[in-house]
Write a protein that holds these residues in place. Structure first.
Motif, PDB file in Angstrom:
ATOM      1  N   GLU A 106       0.856  -1.184   0.000  1.00 28.97           N
ATOM      2  CA  GLU A 106       0.000   0.000   0.000  1.00 28.97           C
ATOM      3  C   GLU A 106       0.891   1.232   0.000  1.00 28.97           C
ATOM      4  O   GLU A 106       2.076   1.154   0.314  1.00 28.97           O
ATOM      5  CB  GLU A 106      -0.968  -0.008   1.179  1.00 28.97           C
ATOM      6  CG  GLU A 106      -0.314  -0.012   2.542  1.00 28.97           C
ATOM      7  CD  GLU A 106      -1.333  -0.208   3.649  1.00 28.97           C
ATOM      8  OE1 GLU A 106      -1.858   0.801   4.138  1.00 28.97           O
ATOM      9  OE2 GLU A 106      -1.597  -1.361   4.004  1.00 28.97           O
ATOM     10  N   THR A 107       0.319   2.362  -0.361  1.00 34.26           N
ATOM     11  CA  THR A 107       1.122   3.580  -0.400  1.00 34.26           C
ATOM     12  C   THR A 107       1.350   4.101   1.016  1.00 34.26           C
ATOM     13  O   THR A 107       0.561   3.831   1.933  1.00 34.26           O
ATOM     14  CB  THR A 107       0.435   4.686  -1.231  1.00 34.26           C
ATOM     15  OG1 THR A 107      -0.758   5.092  -0.565  1.00 34.26           O
ATOM     16  CG2 THR A 107       0.122   4.203  -2.650  1.00 34.26           C
ATOM     17  N   LEU A 108       2.409   4.854   1.185  1.00 27.91           N
ATOM     18  CA  LEU A 108       2.695   5.443   2.492  1.00 27.91           C
ATOM     19  C   LEU A 108       1.605   6.433   2.881  1.00 27.91           C
ATOM     20  O   LEU A 108       1.188   6.495   4.038  1.00 27.91           O
ATOM     21  CB  LEU A 108       4.073   6.112   2.494  1.00 27.91           C
ATOM     22  CG  LEU A 108       4.548   6.672   3.827  1.00 27.91           C
ATOM     23  CD1 LEU A 108       4.557   5.597   4.916  1.00 27.91           C
ATOM     24  CD2 LEU A 108       5.934   7.288   3.670  1.00 27.91           C
ATOM     25  N   GLY A 109       1.102   7.194   1.907  1.00 28.57           N
ATOM     26  CA  GLY A 109       0.010   8.136   2.186  1.00 28.57           C
ATOM     27  C   GLY A 109      -1.231   7.431   2.695  1.00 28.57           C
ATOM     28  O   GLY A 109      -1.872   7.896   3.637  1.00 28.57           O
ATOM     29  N   HIS A 110      -1.574   6.296   2.093  1.00 26.05           N
ATOM     30  CA  HIS A 110      -2.729   5.532   2.547  1.00 26.05           C
ATOM     31  C   HIS A 110      -2.504   5.023   3.965  1.00 26.05           C
ATOM     32  O   HIS A 110      -3.405   5.103   4.810  1.00 26.05           O
ATOM     33  CB  HIS A 110      -3.008   4.356   1.611  1.00 26.05           C
ATOM     34  CG  HIS A 110      -4.099   3.463   2.123  1.00 26.05           C
ATOM     35  ND1 HIS A 110      -5.424   3.769   1.976  1.00 26.05           N
ATOM     36  CD2 HIS A 110      -4.047   2.302   2.816  1.00 26.05           C
ATOM     37  CE1 HIS A 110      -6.148   2.819   2.554  1.00 26.05           C
ATOM     38  NE2 HIS A 110      -5.339   1.922   3.069  1.00 26.05           N
ATOM     39  N   LEU A 111      -1.312   4.520   4.247  1.00 30.34           N
ATOM     40  CA  LEU A 111      -1.011   3.997   5.575  1.00 30.34           C
ATOM     41  C   LEU A 111      -1.104   5.093   6.635  1.00 30.34           C
ATOM     42  O   LEU A 111      -1.716   4.904   7.686  1.00 30.34           O
ATOM     43  CB  LEU A 111       0.376   3.352   5.596  1.00 30.34           C
ATOM     44  CG  LEU A 111       0.852   2.814   6.937  1.00 30.34           C
ATOM     45  CD1 LEU A 111      -0.096   1.749   7.484  1.00 30.34           C
ATOM     46  CD2 LEU A 111       2.271   2.273   6.808  1.00 30.34           C
TER      47      LEU A 111
END
Length: 146
Positions: A106-111
């Motif tokens: 998953e993307t860091l922004g999503h996390l």
């Protein structure tokens, strides 16, 4: 023709505390307005790791076990601010977030958004389904990659 992977990643560094904080600020700003207005005074902190007291209190076996933490009095508990009470705050822990990110797709922004919404959700006493809805409203295009 694209550049070889070693060229693309050769100058890349792990995101700094300030960069994770910027992701958290952007995630918070993208949350639904009615949700944010209920968070007046909430502070967001980013540290590399939780302190020893927090690790002990939370029963963590490793400093990597905790991605984030809400501290304060949630609306579900009393909702009323008492004189001398520390402001409600969310801590995000950079190194455990980066470790988790490296192991998942998953993307860091999503996390960062997910952990922030989850920790703020403790303030409201929200269910996992409620938090998932708020997370989706914050960025309906940002979904974990399968």
């Amino acid at each position: 023709m694209s550049a070889p992977a070693e060229t693309i990643w050769a100058g890349t560094k792990a995101p700094s505390l300030a960069e994770i904080e910027a992701l958290a600020d952007a995630a918070f700003a993208a949350l639904p307005e009615e949700f944010r207005t209920l968070c007046v005074g909430l502070r967001i902190h980013v540290d590399d790791f939780p302190d020893e007291e927090t690790l002990t209190e939370m029963g963590c076996e490793s400093e990597f076990d905790l991605l984030g933490l809400f501290r304060g009095v949630g609306l579900a508990q009393s909702g009323e601010v008492v004189s001398g009470q520390m402001p409600n705050a969310v801590w995000l822990y950079r190194r455990p977030l980066l470790d988790y990110w490296a192991e998942h797709n998953e993307t860091l922004g999503h996390l960062v958004t997910h952990v922030l919404v989850h920790e703020i959700g403790h303030h409201f006493g929200l269910s996992d389904d409620d938090m998932a809805g708020i997370e989706a409203a914050a960025d309906p295009l940002e979904t974990p990659q399968a």
